[in-house]
Structures are given as C-alpha cells and as structure tokens.
Write an enzyme that holds these catalytic residues in place. Structure first.
Site, short mmCIF file in Angstrom:
data_model
loop_
_atom_site.label_atom_id
_atom_site.label_comp_id
_atom_site.label_asym_id
_atom_site.label_seq_id
_atom_site.Cartn_x
_atom_site.Cartn_y
_atom_site.Cartn_z
N ASP A 152 -3.08 9.72 3.52
CA ASP A 152 -3.72 10.07 3.54
C ASP A 152 -5.10 10.86 4.28
O ASP A 152 -5.09 11.26 5.66
CB ASP A 152 -4.32 8.26 3.71
CG ASP A 152 -5.90 7.58 4.16
OD1 ASP A 152 -6.40 8.59 3.92
OD2 ASP A 152 -6.14 6.83 5.19
N ARG A 204 -8.01 -0.80 1.70
CA ARG A 204 -7.77 -1.84 0.59
C ARG A 204 -8.45 -2.00 -0.73
O ARG A 204 -8.16 -3.07 -1.24
CB ARG A 204 -8.96 -2.79 2.09
CG ARG A 204 -10.63 -1.79 1.46
CD ARG A 204 -10.67 -1.69 2.91
NE ARG A 204 -10.72 -1.45 4.61
CZ ARG A 204 -10.81 -1.67 5.50
NH1 ARG A 204 -11.71 -2.13 5.65
NH2 ARG A 204 -10.85 -0.99 6.38
N ASP A 249 1.60 6.35 5.50
CA ASP A 249 0.39 5.76 4.84
C ASP A 249 1.35 4.88 3.35
O ASP A 249 0.84 3.87 3.14
CB ASP A 249 -1.16 6.47 4.55
CG ASP A 249 -2.30 5.67 4.71
OD1 ASP A 249 -1.49 4.12 5.36
OD2 ASP A 249 -2.48 5.49 4.75
N LYS A 280 1.08 -1.07 0.34
CA LYS A 280 0.00 0.24 -0.25
C LYS A 280 1.13 1.55 -0.24
O LYS A 280 1.76 1.91 0.87
CB LYS A 280 -0.77 0.50 1.08
CG LYS A 280 -2.06 1.23 1.24
CD LYS A 280 -2.53 1.50 2.76
CE LYS A 280 -3.15 2.67 3.19
NZ LYS A 280 -4.23 2.54 4.37
N GLU A 313 -9.40 3.05 1.94
CA GLU A 313 -8.99 3.34 0.63
C GLU A 313 -7.95 2.11 0.69
O GLU A 313 -7.80 1.95 -0.99
CB GLU A 313 -9.04 4.80 -0.12
CG GLU A 313 -7.27 5.26 1.12
CD GLU A 313 -6.75 4.94 2.36
OE1 GLU A 313 -8.06 5.30 2.63
OE2 GLU A 313 -6.19 4.62 2.92
N LYS A 360 -9.82 12.79 7.79
CA LYS A 360 -9.75 12.30 8.88
C LYS A 360 -10.11 13.49 10.20
O LYS A 360 -10.00 14.46 9.44
CB LYS A 360 -8.29 11.96 9.14
CG LYS A 360 -8.38 10.41 8.66
CD LYS A 360 -6.80 10.04 8.41
CE LYS A 360 -6.43 8.83 7.59
NZ LYS A 360 -7.26 7.74 8.98
N ASP A 401 -12.42 6.79 3.86
CA ASP A 401 -11.07 6.67 4.95
C ASP A 401 -10.50 5.12 4.66
O ASP A 401 -10.21 4.81 4.94
CB ASP A 401 -10.96 6.70 6.22
CG ASP A 401 -9.96 7.78 6.76
OD1 ASP A 401 -8.59 7.16 6.31
OD2 ASP A 401 -10.12 7.05 8.30
N1 BES Z 1 -4.20 4.33 6.59
C1 BES Z 1 -5.47 4.06 7.68
C2 BES Z 1 -5.21 3.49 8.78
C3 BES Z 1 -3.83 3.30 9.83
C4 BES Z 1 -4.17 4.44 11.21
C5 BES Z 1 -2.67 3.79 9.85
C6 BES Z 1 -3.01 4.73 12.42
C7 BES Z 1 -1.73 4.12 10.35
C8 BES Z 1 -2.30 4.78 11.90
C9 BES Z 1 -6.43 3.44 6.91
O1 BES Z 1 -6.71 3.97 5.79
C10 BES Z 1 -7.28 4.26 7.82
O2 BES Z 1 -8.14 5.16 7.66
N2 BES Z 1 -8.48 2.90 8.48
C11 BES Z 1 -9.46 3.57 8.75
C12 BES Z 1 -10.57 2.08 8.31
C13 BES Z 1 -12.16 2.99 8.56
C14 BES Z 1 -12.63 3.46 8.10
C15 BES Z 1 -12.93 1.17 8.25
C16 BES Z 1 -9.26 3.25 10.21
O3 BES Z 1 -8.97 2.41 10.58
O4 BES Z 1 -9.89 3.52 10.96
ZN ZN Z 2 -4.95 4.51 4.74
ZN ZN Z 3 -7.16 5.56 5.56
#
Ligand code: BES
Ligand code: ZN
Ligand code: ZN
Length: 475
Positions: free
Chosen positions: A241, A322, A259, A236, A320, A248, A318
């Site tokens: 992000d 996946r 990210d 990834k 994204e 966010k 968010d």
């Molecule tokens: N890039 C983030 C995950 C992340 C969180 C990476 C903290 C490093 C540190 C990912 O894209 C994300 O935002 N995931 C969401 C998923 C949710 C919306 C289902 C999350 O983890 O809140």
């Molecule tokens: Zn992300």
């Molecule tokens: Zn995200």
C-alpha cells in the site's frame, strides 16, 4: 525445533524451571538463587550450567505469563549449544497447561531469516516430561498436535507478512492459497482481473490498476461432512500500500508490506481447520491487490461502482482497503447463502491504532451478543481486543454530495468506526447481525519484539477466530 512428550526423562542437557516464588524450593537452591540476585519476576533468567538448570522468573504459572516466560526461555537457550532440553509438566502439586507452554515456545522461537546472508541454526529438542501429570496421555498428545497445528499456521502467516512486496505479489498469494488448499483438501478458486471486470467488482479493480501485478480474488472452502453451520472470512490482502496518488509519506510507507495481514490471517486459519477437525463449513475470501501510482492509477474525484451498485466517491486513494473489501464482501454474500457468521479482517486504519493502542485489534459490528462471544474467545486466545461503538451520527460523515458514499471523511475523529460503517454498506440486511469487522492495523505488525511476538508480523486474528470456531464446535 522438535517438541515431544516423554515420561520420566533421564537424559538431557539442561532443564528449564519456571519460578513463581521460592516456596517449593529447598534451602540450598534458594541460597544459590539469591546469591545470583535471581528474582521470581518476569524477565529474570538464571542459567546454572553445572547444575544443568535454567531458571525463568514469572508472576503466574499460566496464560500469557507462562507464554512469555516460555518464549524468554527458548530465546535464552538459542545462545547456547544445548541439544536436549527438559521441561517438567507437573511438579510440586502444580501442573503447567501443555498448550499454553508449547504456544509460548513455538510462537516465541520464531525468527524470520529469509533475507539474512548468514542463517542462525539453533536446532534443539524440547522434551516435555509428563511424569506426575494428572492428565490422560492421549489427551496430552492431542493437545500437543492441535497447538502445533495452530502455531505452524501462525508462523506461516508471519512469514507471508514479513516477505517483501517484490517477492510477495497478489499472484504469490494466489499460489500460496493453492498450496494450502492442496495440503488440506480445500476447494480453491482463483480469479483474475477479467473476472472482476465481468462481475462488476470495479472498486477492487480500480485499486490495483496501476500495479504491474494482476489483482487476484481468492476463494478457499473447507467443507467437513455434515457441517454444523457456515462461516465466511474475508481478508484484506494489500501486498503493498503506497497510498496510491494520495501518496503516503516516506516514513508512513515503510512497513506497508504488512497490509496483506488480514488476507494472510485468512490463509492461516484455512490452513488449520482440517487438522483441528472443526465441524463448520468455512469460506476464506481474499482480495489480493497492490496499491501503486502511475498513469493508470485510480484518482481522488473518481466515482466507482461496487458489485452491489453502491457508488463511491474516491476522496483518498489511501483508503483503498475498504474498496477492496467492499467488493469481496459483496462477492461472498452473492456466492454463499445461509451464512451463520461473516467476519472481515484488515489492517484498515491508522485511526484504530490511535484509538486502542498498538497491541489491540478493534472489533466493530451490530450484534452485542456476537461481540460478547468474541470478548470471551479473544481472552482465551491471548489476543488483545477493544470494541469501538457505532452511533446515529457517524454514518452522516460518509455521505457524499456526488455519489452514495465517500471512501474517506473530512472529520478528524473516529476513522476506524467510519471505515467500518463504510463496509456496512456492503453487508446484506439478513447478515447485519452476523457480521463483525476486525481492524488489525495495530496488532498485525511491529518493528520490535513484544512478549512472544518477534519483530515483524504477529499473525494477529488467527488465534481468536480459531478459538471462536472451537467454542462453537464444542457446543
Ligand atoms: N493500510 C493503511 C492502514 C494502516 C496504517 C495499516 C498503519 C497499518 C498500519 C490503510 O490503507 C490507510 O492508509 N488508511 C488511511 C485511511 C484514511 C486515508 C482515511 C489511514 O489510516 O490513514
Ligand atoms: Zn491499506
Ligand atoms: Zn491505504
């Protein structure tokens, strides 16, 4: 910083001595160490300039303890102007493992200074004294070269991750991939958005739509002569992000330059393979994309059709990573046949950090035996991991009423696992047991030092995957 092997060093400015206990020391030394309240414990250092000695406390002379102690030593020495530093490999019937020692020195001394107006210059030579070593000198030389290769790739990954999103865009990542390919004789294919459109990679395409930087699909290949098998790595590479329209929070957004850590780790691994002379064909595939907001942004409620025609209801922009990985995994399996192992690496979920704590990588997959192999590889590499289990009920949570699957569930728990189960929809039947998912959201980046990892990117994933390939290689 130069690191060299020398036999019987006479000329040095300071000697580093690791102390696990006082047993082998003479009475005079013990007396001095006690006078200065030095203890044989991690975090205890004592510099005696007249005696030209830096004592470093630790509880074991090996593995992670030695790496942390070596890192402490080097960071202490940065404060002074010594030029030639001696470390004896073998003394008092004990021999330090060269690779472990050098790994601690090289990973622990890394500093990211790109954005500092005044750069600290601490250049010194580490002279490792091989006198009394029971190891063959040629073997030691090879060990030193190998660990230098790995640590230089890891420090490159750290710098990529630490670089700002304005300076490190998907195009920058593609350029870096080309440089790494040229340096290591790798095949390199780079594709832009037209390719994504023409190849039905609409999920990845949607994520990057509001960015002023064109998304890039990167495919590097390492092909040794007569390879023993084929490994595919998918990373990834979200160069930023913001969360997209499911924006966010302001504090949640800070650090999201990290990210791209999965993609950067893939670059780091690809950068090491040739020097390590591994005998597996390895493909590195990266989805380099920026997730932004704006009139062109993809939206919650959209339905996206991925490369394998699976339809995805977007419920949260968010989630994204996946979406990008879904198309990259499809691309990998359409392009590459007879895969032996397929691993994806991603800073995918905050839920993984909640589940395992911020230092461990979450590993998920269908094959118990493959996970066992990784337990061994990660332990030997020094990376911390935890295994998160699937079950028969969790896949229900990603079912959609309007499309095949949703990209974000309404359930409070198990977010790291349901993200992995989402990816499972893009793994072909024949590859199910060959696939593992690595969620590096915790271990990849931290706003403080931990052990021999400095503030910022850590290079998570590189060492354990290289160790896994090394273990295969030696069979
Ligand atoms: N890039 C983030 C995950 C992340 C969180 C990476 C903290 C490093 C540190 C990912 O894209 C994300 O935002 N995931 C969401 C998923 C949710 C919306 C289902 C999350 O983890 O809140
Ligand atoms: Zn992300
Ligand atoms: Zn995200």
């Amino acid at each position: 910083m130069k690191i060299e092997l020398v036999e019987n060093i006479k000329n040095f400015d300071i000697e580093v001595i690791f102390i696990k206990n006082f047993k082998a020391l003479n009475k005079q030394t013990i007396k001095i160490l006690k006078e200065f309240n030095f203890e044989a414990k991690e975090g205890k250092n004592l510099l005696l300039t007249d005696a030209k000695k830096l004592y470093i406390g630790l509880s074991k002379l090996k593995n992670e303890d030695l790496k942390i102690a070596a890192s402490n030593a080097i960071n202490e020495l940065k404060e002074y102007k010594f030029k030639k530093i001696k470390i004896a490999l073998a003394e008092d019937k004990k021999e330090l493992d060269l690779k472990t020692l050098v790994e601690g020195l090289l990973l622990g001394s890394y500093e990211f200074q790109k954005y500092k107006s005044k750069v600290k210059n601490s250049s010194f030579d580490i002279l490792i004294d091989t006198k009394n070593s029971k190891k063959n000198i040629e073997e030691l030389k090879k060990d030193l070269e190998d660990i230098k290769t790995i640590c230089s790739s890891i420090n490159m990954v750290r710098s990529i991750v630490n670089t700002t999103p304005e300076d490190y865009t998907p195009i920058t990542m593609a350029k870096d991939a080309k440089k790494i390919a040229a340096k290591n004789n790798l095949e390199c294919k780079i594709y832009g958005e037209e390719f994504l459109l023409n190849n039905g990679m609409n999920a990845m395409l949607a994520v990057g739509r509001a960015s002023r930087h064109e998304s890039q699909l990167i495919h590097l290949t390492y092909k040794p002569k007569n390879p023993k098998g084929k490994i595919v790595l998918v990373g990834k590479g979200l160069t930023y992000d913001s969360g997209g329209l499911s924006l966010k929070s302001s504090t949640g957004m800070v650090t999201m330059k990290c990210d791209k850590s999965g993609g950067a780790a893939v670059l780091g691994i690809m950068d090491s393979l040739k020097n390590l002379a591994y005998e597996y064909e390895v493909h590195g595939i990266i989805g380099a994309v920026e997730n932004m907001i704006g009139g062109e942004a993809y939206k919650p409620d959209d339905v996206l059709v991925a490369k394998n025609k699976v339809t995805i209801e977007v419920r949260n922009t968010d989630a994204e990573g996946r979406l990008v990985l879904a198309d990259c995994l499809c691309y990998a399996q359409d392009e590459i046949k007879d895969i032996d192992y397929i691993f994806d690496m991603a800073t995918l979920t905050g839920a993984c950090v909640i589940a395992l704590g911020e230092f461990s990588t979450g590993i998920m997959g269908h094959s118990q035996s493959l996970k066992k192999k990784f337990e061994k590889a990660s332990k030997a590499s020094g990376e911390l991991v935890g295994f998160l289990p699937y079950n028969r009920y969790l896949p229900e949570l990603i079912k959609s009423s309007v499309a095949d699957i949703v990209n974000s569930t309404s359930s409070k728990g198990g977010g790291a696992i349901t993200a992995s189960l989402f990816l499972d929809n893009f793994i072909k039947k024949e590859n199910k047991k060959k696939w593992l998912h690595f969620d590096i959201a915790g271990a990849a980046y931290k706003e403080r030092n931990w052990g021999y990892n400095p503030y910022g990117g850590s290079g998570a994933g590189v060492r354990m995957i290289l160790k896994f390939i090394e273990n295969l290689n030696s069979k």
